[in-house]
Design an enzyme around this catalytic site. Structure first.
Site, PDB file in Angstrom:
ATOM      1  N   SER A  67     -57.468 -30.998  15.158  1.00 16.76           N
ATOM      2  CA  SER A  67     -57.527 -29.173  15.302  1.00 16.76           C
ATOM      3  C   SER A  67     -58.826 -28.193  14.499  1.00 16.76           C
ATOM      4  CB  SER A  67     -56.267 -28.693  14.454  1.00 16.76           C
ATOM      5  OG  SER A  67     -55.964 -28.317  13.086  1.00 16.76           O
ATOM      6  N   GLY A 104     -52.952 -31.593  15.233  1.00 13.77           N
ATOM      7  CA  GLY A 104     -52.727 -32.810  14.729  1.00 13.77           C
ATOM      8  C   GLY A 104     -53.218 -34.554  14.252  1.00 13.77           C
ATOM      9  N   ASN A 132     -54.735 -34.255   7.948  1.00 15.76           N
ATOM     10  CA  ASN A 132     -53.233 -33.925   8.221  1.00 15.76           C
ATOM     11  C   ASN A 132     -52.940 -35.276   6.865  1.00 15.76           C
ATOM     12  OD1 ASN A 132     -53.051 -31.900   9.923  1.00 15.76           O
ATOM     13  ND2 ASN A 132     -54.125 -33.188  11.766  1.00 15.76           N
ATOM     14  N   ASP A 215     -52.248 -18.922   9.321  1.00 16.07           N
ATOM     15  CA  ASP A 215     -51.164 -19.900   8.591  1.00 16.07           C
ATOM     16  C   ASP A 215     -52.366 -20.545   7.114  1.00 16.07           C
ATOM     17  OD1 ASP A 215     -53.333 -21.514   9.438  1.00 16.07           O
ATOM     18  OD2 ASP A 215     -52.244 -22.295  11.252  1.00 16.07           O
ATOM     19  N   HIS A 218     -56.333 -22.906   9.388  1.00 17.13           N
ATOM     20  CA  HIS A 218     -57.165 -23.171  10.533  1.00 17.13           C
ATOM     21  C   HIS A 218     -58.440 -21.480  11.035  1.00 17.13           C
ATOM     22  CE1 HIS A 218     -53.913 -25.603  12.099  1.00 17.13           C
ATOM     23  NE2 HIS A 218     -55.422 -26.517  11.809  1.00 17.13           N
TER      24      HIS A 218
END
Length: 239
Positions: A67, A104, A132, A215, A218
């Site tokens: 991402s 993801g 991830n 979040d 990002h």
């Protein structure tokens, strides 16, 4: 007999101009055909040259990641690969950036989908995966093995492709030992495989609320501008 000779001579006198006309016509027709053939050949050559000129000559820079590469939460053109393309275009350089980011994505997932991206040879291959894995607590040996297999697959298929590995760090959620060992995967791989290493992709961005989405993971558009500034010197050295 004398009358016959006169008649024959008369016919011969009539036929001579016709024969001369036919001879001239034949020459003109042959010349016309030759000229037409020359024009046809010339046109074909010009068309072939034009077709050759329209064949894309751009070299490809493939960003292969998750991402962070994909530009989660912002416009794709504002993610750092898109900013790399804008810089290349502004410099008049014939490079085409491919954003192979998938939100993801893990190293295992990247390994599974890599072949599709390797149908064409990338001039530069930027590998940005592993974050991830770390957030999910995947075995470090598996993460390193997958990254190694991705590097080996690119190098085996395209030995001249320049490979850049984007280093990553993770929050200490999994404990300090796991976190520290995760961080060492990237410099170790870069040394073992003799490839270029970006020490930390999110240098100056990670942990800053002003530069990340709510979040906390990002980057915002401003954050991606800083990531671009981190990545660009490594790209610039290879082009």
């Amino acid at each position: 007999m004398a009358g016959g000779n006169k008649s024959e001579n008369h016919h011969m006198n009539i036929l001579k101009p016709i024969a001369s006309f036919l001879a001239v016509f034949a020459l003109l027709w042959a010349s016309s055909c030759s000229s037409s053939n020359e024009k046809s050949t010339t046109n074909q050559a010009e068309e072939a040259a034009e077709e050759t000129q329209t064949i894309p000559s751009d070299k490809t820079i493939l960003f292969f990641g998750n991402s962070l590469t994909a530009g989660y939460g912002i416009e794709k053109d504002d993610a750092f690969p898109g900013l790399i393309q804008q810089r290349l275009d502004s410099l008049g350089l014939d490079y085409r950036v491919i954003n192979g980011g998938l939100s993801g994505e893990t190293t295992a997932g990247g390994l599974n989908r890599l072949d599709w991206f390797l149908e064409d040879e990338p001039y530069i291959f930027v590998l940005e995966l592993g974050g991830n894995d770390g957030l999910r607590g995947i075995e470090l040996s598996e993460t390193k093995s997958n990254l190694e297999k991705i590097i080996d697959k690119v190098r085996t298929k395209y030995p001249s492709t320049k490979i850049i590995l984007a280093g990553m760090q993770i929050p200490p959620n999994m404990g300090p030992e796991y976190t520290n060992e995760f961080q060492t995967i990237y410099p170790e791989l870069a040394k073992e495989k003799n490839i270029t290493l970006i020490p930390f992709l999110l240098e100056g961005v990670a942990g800053d609320p002003e530069l990340n989405l709510p979040d906390g993971i990002h980057p915002t558009e401003e954050g991606h501008q800083i990531v671009f500034e981190t990545v660009w010197p490594f790209i610039e050295k290879e082009i």
